[in-house]
Design a protein around this motif. Structure first.
Motif, PDB file in Angstrom:
ATOM      1  N   ASP A 154       0.922  -1.673  -0.047  1.00  0.00           N
ATOM      2  CA  ASP A 154       0.075   0.268   0.018  1.00  0.00           C
ATOM      3  C   ASP A 154       1.119   1.464   0.067  1.00  0.00           C
ATOM      4  N   TYR A 155       1.867   1.431   0.684  1.00  0.00           N
ATOM      5  CA  TYR A 155       2.736   2.652   1.469  1.00  0.00           C
ATOM      6  C   TYR A 155       3.823   2.998  -0.777  1.00  0.00           C
ATOM      7  N   VAL A 156       3.874   1.650  -0.847  1.00  0.00           N
ATOM      8  CA  VAL A 156       4.497   1.550  -2.593  1.00  0.00           C
ATOM      9  C   VAL A 156       3.165   2.377  -3.543  1.00  0.00           C
ATOM     10  N   THR A 157       2.049   1.762  -3.476  1.00  0.00           N
ATOM     11  CA  THR A 157       1.815   2.565  -4.001  1.00  0.00           C
ATOM     12  C   THR A 157       1.315   3.592  -3.863  1.00  0.00           C
ATOM     13  N   GLY A 158       0.939   4.043  -3.129  1.00  0.00           N
ATOM     14  CA  GLY A 158       1.127   5.656  -2.698  1.00  0.00           C
ATOM     15  C   GLY A 158       2.441   6.666  -3.322  1.00  0.00           C
ATOM     16  N   ALA A 159       3.039   6.070  -2.744  1.00  0.00           N
ATOM     17  CA  ALA A 159       4.586   7.003  -3.336  1.00  0.00           C
ATOM     18  C   ALA A 159       4.713   7.461  -4.922  1.00  0.00           C
ATOM     19  N   ILE A 160       4.156   5.646  -5.292  1.00  0.00           N
ATOM     20  CA  ILE A 160       4.366   5.858  -6.936  1.00  0.00           C
ATOM     21  C   ILE A 160       3.020   6.963  -7.683  1.00  0.00           C
ATOM     22  N   ALA A 161       2.017   6.560  -7.166  1.00  0.00           N
ATOM     23  CA  ALA A 161       0.412   7.108  -7.663  1.00  0.00           C
ATOM     24  C   ALA A 161       0.550   8.771  -7.088  1.00  0.00           C
ATOM     25  N   ASP A 162       1.129   8.871  -6.062  1.00  0.00           N
ATOM     26  CA  ASP A 162       1.794  10.430  -6.186  1.00  0.00           C
ATOM     27  C   ASP A 162       2.101  11.273  -7.146  1.00  0.00           C
ATOM     28  N   GLY A 163       3.007  10.892  -8.062  1.00  0.00           N
ATOM     29  CA  GLY A 163       3.202  10.939  -9.317  1.00  0.00           C
ATOM     30  C   GLY A 163       4.611  12.237  -9.380  1.00  0.00           C
ATOM     31  N   LEU A 164       5.555  12.136  -8.285  1.00  0.00           N
ATOM     32  CA  LEU A 164       6.299  13.012  -9.173  1.00  0.00           C
ATOM     33  C   LEU A 164       7.194  12.841 -10.390  1.00  0.00           C
ATOM     34  N   ASN A 165       7.954  13.203 -10.809  1.00  0.00           N
ATOM     35  CA  ASN A 165       7.930  13.354 -11.990  1.00  0.00           C
ATOM     36  C   ASN A 165       9.890  14.528 -12.311  1.00  0.00           C
ATOM     37  N   LEU A 166      10.665  13.425 -11.920  1.00  0.00           N
ATOM     38  CA  LEU A 166      12.310  13.625 -11.384  1.00  0.00           C
ATOM     39  C   LEU A 166      12.958  13.274 -12.810  1.00  0.00           C
ATOM     40  N   GLY A 167      13.897  13.841 -12.991  1.00  0.00           N
ATOM     41  CA  GLY A 167      14.734  13.384 -13.810  1.00  0.00           C
ATOM     42  C   GLY A 167      14.859  12.783 -15.416  1.00  0.00           C
ATOM     43  N   ARG A 168      15.561  12.863 -16.411  1.00  0.00           N
ATOM     44  CA  ARG A 168      15.419  12.198 -17.720  1.00  0.00           C
ATOM     45  C   ARG A 168      14.446  10.767 -17.713  1.00  0.00           C
ATOM     46  N   GLY A 169      14.985  10.368 -17.260  1.00  0.00           N
ATOM     47  CA  GLY A 169      15.077   8.509 -17.279  1.00  0.00           C
ATOM     48  C   GLY A 169      14.048   8.103 -16.465  1.00  0.00           C
ATOM     49  N   ARG A 170      13.730   6.576 -16.177  1.00  0.00           N
ATOM     50  CA  ARG A 170      12.655   6.335 -14.929  1.00  0.00           C
ATOM     51  C   ARG A 170      13.487   7.385 -13.734  1.00  0.00           C
ATOM     52  N   GLY A 171      12.261   7.976 -13.294  1.00  0.00           N
ATOM     53  CA  GLY A 171      12.364   8.514 -11.679  1.00  0.00           C
ATOM     54  C   GLY A 171      12.203   8.056 -10.500  1.00  0.00           C
ATOM     55  N   PRO A 172      12.412   8.030  -9.300  1.00  0.00           N
ATOM     56  CA  PRO A 172      12.214   7.828  -8.431  1.00  0.00           C
ATOM     57  C   PRO A 172      10.960   8.126  -7.727  1.00  0.00           C
ATOM     58  N   LEU A 173      10.521   7.614  -6.305  1.00  0.00           N
ATOM     59  CA  LEU A 173       8.966   7.527  -5.998  1.00  0.00           C
ATOM     60  C   LEU A 173       8.898   8.759  -4.826  1.00  0.00           C
ATOM     61  N   ASN A 174       7.764   9.361  -4.722  1.00  0.00           N
ATOM     62  CA  ASN A 174       7.287  10.068  -3.970  1.00  0.00           C
ATOM     63  C   ASN A 174       7.447   9.394  -2.189  1.00  0.00           C
ATOM     64  N   HIS A 175       8.738   8.883  -1.915  1.00  0.00           N
ATOM     65  CA  HIS A 175       8.866   8.833  -0.111  1.00  0.00           C
ATOM     66  C   HIS A 175       7.852   8.777   0.444  1.00  0.00           C
ATOM     67  N   MET A 176       8.075   9.922   0.601  1.00  0.00           N
ATOM     68  CA  MET A 176       7.116  11.245   1.695  1.00  0.00           C
ATOM     69  C   MET A 176       6.589  11.614   1.233  1.00  0.00           C
ATOM     70  N   TYR A 177       5.341  10.820   0.762  1.00  0.00           N
ATOM     71  CA  TYR A 177       4.187  11.634   0.017  1.00  0.00           C
ATOM     72  C   TYR A 177       3.084  11.416   1.193  1.00  0.00           C
ATOM     73  N   ASN A 178       3.209  10.803   2.292  1.00  0.00           N
ATOM     74  CA  ASN A 178       1.952  10.708   3.193  1.00  0.00           C
ATOM     75  C   ASN A 178       3.244  10.517   4.512  1.00  0.00           C
ATOM     76  N   PRO A 179       4.043  11.298   4.901  1.00  0.00           N
ATOM     77  CA  PRO A 179       5.211  11.499   6.131  1.00  0.00           C
ATOM     78  C   PRO A 179       3.799  11.330   7.173  1.00  0.00           C
ATOM     79  N   GLY A 180       4.273   9.713   8.105  1.00  0.00           N
ATOM     80  CA  GLY A 180       3.069   9.965   9.418  1.00  0.00           C
ATOM     81  C   GLY A 180       2.238   8.710   8.751  1.00  0.00           C
ATOM     82  N   GLY A 181       1.395   9.024   8.277  1.00  0.00           N
ATOM     83  CA  GLY A 181       0.456   8.733   7.093  1.00  0.00           C
ATOM     84  C   GLY A 181      -0.263   7.724   8.721  1.00  0.00           C
ATOM     85  N   LYS A 182      -0.501   6.420   7.794  1.00  0.00           N
ATOM     86  CA  LYS A 182      -1.104   5.711   8.921  1.00  0.00           C
ATOM     87  C   LYS A 182       0.119   4.651   9.503  1.00  0.00           C
ATOM     88  N   ASN A 183       1.114   5.335   9.778  1.00  0.00           N
ATOM     89  CA  ASN A 183       1.780   4.550  10.074  1.00  0.00           C
ATOM     90  C   ASN A 183       2.863   4.346  11.304  1.00  0.00           C
TER      91      ASN A 183
END
Length: 265
Positions: free
Chosen positions: A234-263
């Motif tokens: 669920d965490y990884v799905t959210g980090a991908i779905a956040d839509g961060l777009n960095l770099g000219r290739g396959r960019g990174p996820l947004n690991h801090m899309y919901n810091p704290g969240g339900k964790n």
């Protein structure tokens, strides 16, 4: 606060490896520690170079951590040669380290091979037996099982073969298949599919590192393997779905899309 040690390579672009692990473990509410096995020169497009840390210095890092803060869980990522693999496995076994999650890092997202040919057998013989769960993707599961994987039934057959080799749990990640994004958890109690929607986002640099680190963090907090995998996915799905777009290739996820969240902190 529960503690998680990541043993992996450094990613200079910050989306995978040690950097992704630390972000993930922190976002999941645990304290992150690290042992670096390799330094890579890479970005979202390619791996330009790999410099392995001498095995004796890898062990020195391990000793420094375990002598002070014994980790509640351990995530193992990039181990590029047999010498490093053997040194780490022997150390963890001697310390009775617990909740070890082994991410079978063999090839980067950009297609660069990160594991030397002679290291595969060392990984299977030394690291897998000390791990409570390993997390191969489809290409890695094909290498480890020796069979071709084209559909979910093939994933199940491969997971059984791999699990039988080291008598542990296997999470085969199905993201490389065309028709599904489901992951398969195979344990001695049976198997379970974890379904998720396929997200239209090519930026998946470090997805495997992130998933395995989140699983380790959840295990550190006392969750069972099934719940640890479910919440990590669920965490990884959210980090991908956040839509961060960095770099000219396959960019990174947004690991801090919901810091704290339900964790749980």
């Amino acid at each position: 606060m529960k503690t998680v040690l990541t043993i992996a390579g450094s990613d200079s672009i910050g989306g995978a490896g040690i950097q992704a692990d630390i972000k993930t473990i922190s976002a999941c509410g645990c304290y992150a520690m690290s042992v670096i096995t390799s330094v890579t020169a890479q970005n979202t497009m390619e791996v330009k170079g790999i410099h392995d840390i001498p095995p004796e210095f890898v062990v020195s890092q391990l000793e420094a951590v375990f002598d002070d803060i014994f980790p509640d869980a351990v995530k193992i990522g990039m181990l590029s040669n047999a010498e490093i693999i053997c040194a780490i496995a022997d150390f963890l076994k001697s310390k009775n380290a617990r909740n070890i999650v082994a991410d079978t890092v063999m090839v980067s997202t950009s297609g660069c091979r990160l594991l030397q040919e002679d290291a595969v057998s060392a990984l299977v013989q030394k690291i897998f037996p000390v791990a409570c769960v390993i997390t191969p993707n489809v290409p890695e599961a094909e290498i480890l099982s020796g069979i071709s994987i084209k559909k979910p039934d093939d994933m199940l057959a491969a997971a059984k073969i791999i699990s039988d080799k080291f008598n542990g749990s296997v999470l085969v990640k199905g993201g490389h298949l065309e028709d599904t994004a489901a992951d398969l958890l195979y344990t001695d109690k049976g198997y379970e599919w974890f379904e998720s929607r396929r997200i239209d986002n090519p930026n998946t640099h470090g997805t495997g590192c992130t998933l395995s680190s989140a699983i380790a963090a959840n295990l550190a907090k006392g969750k069972g393997i099934k719940d640890s995998v479910s919440e990590a996915k669920d965490y990884v799905t959210g980090a991908i779905a956040d839509g961060l777009n960095l770099g000219r290739g396959r960019g990174p996820l947004n690991h801090m899309y919901n810091p704290g969240g339900k964790n749980e902190l």
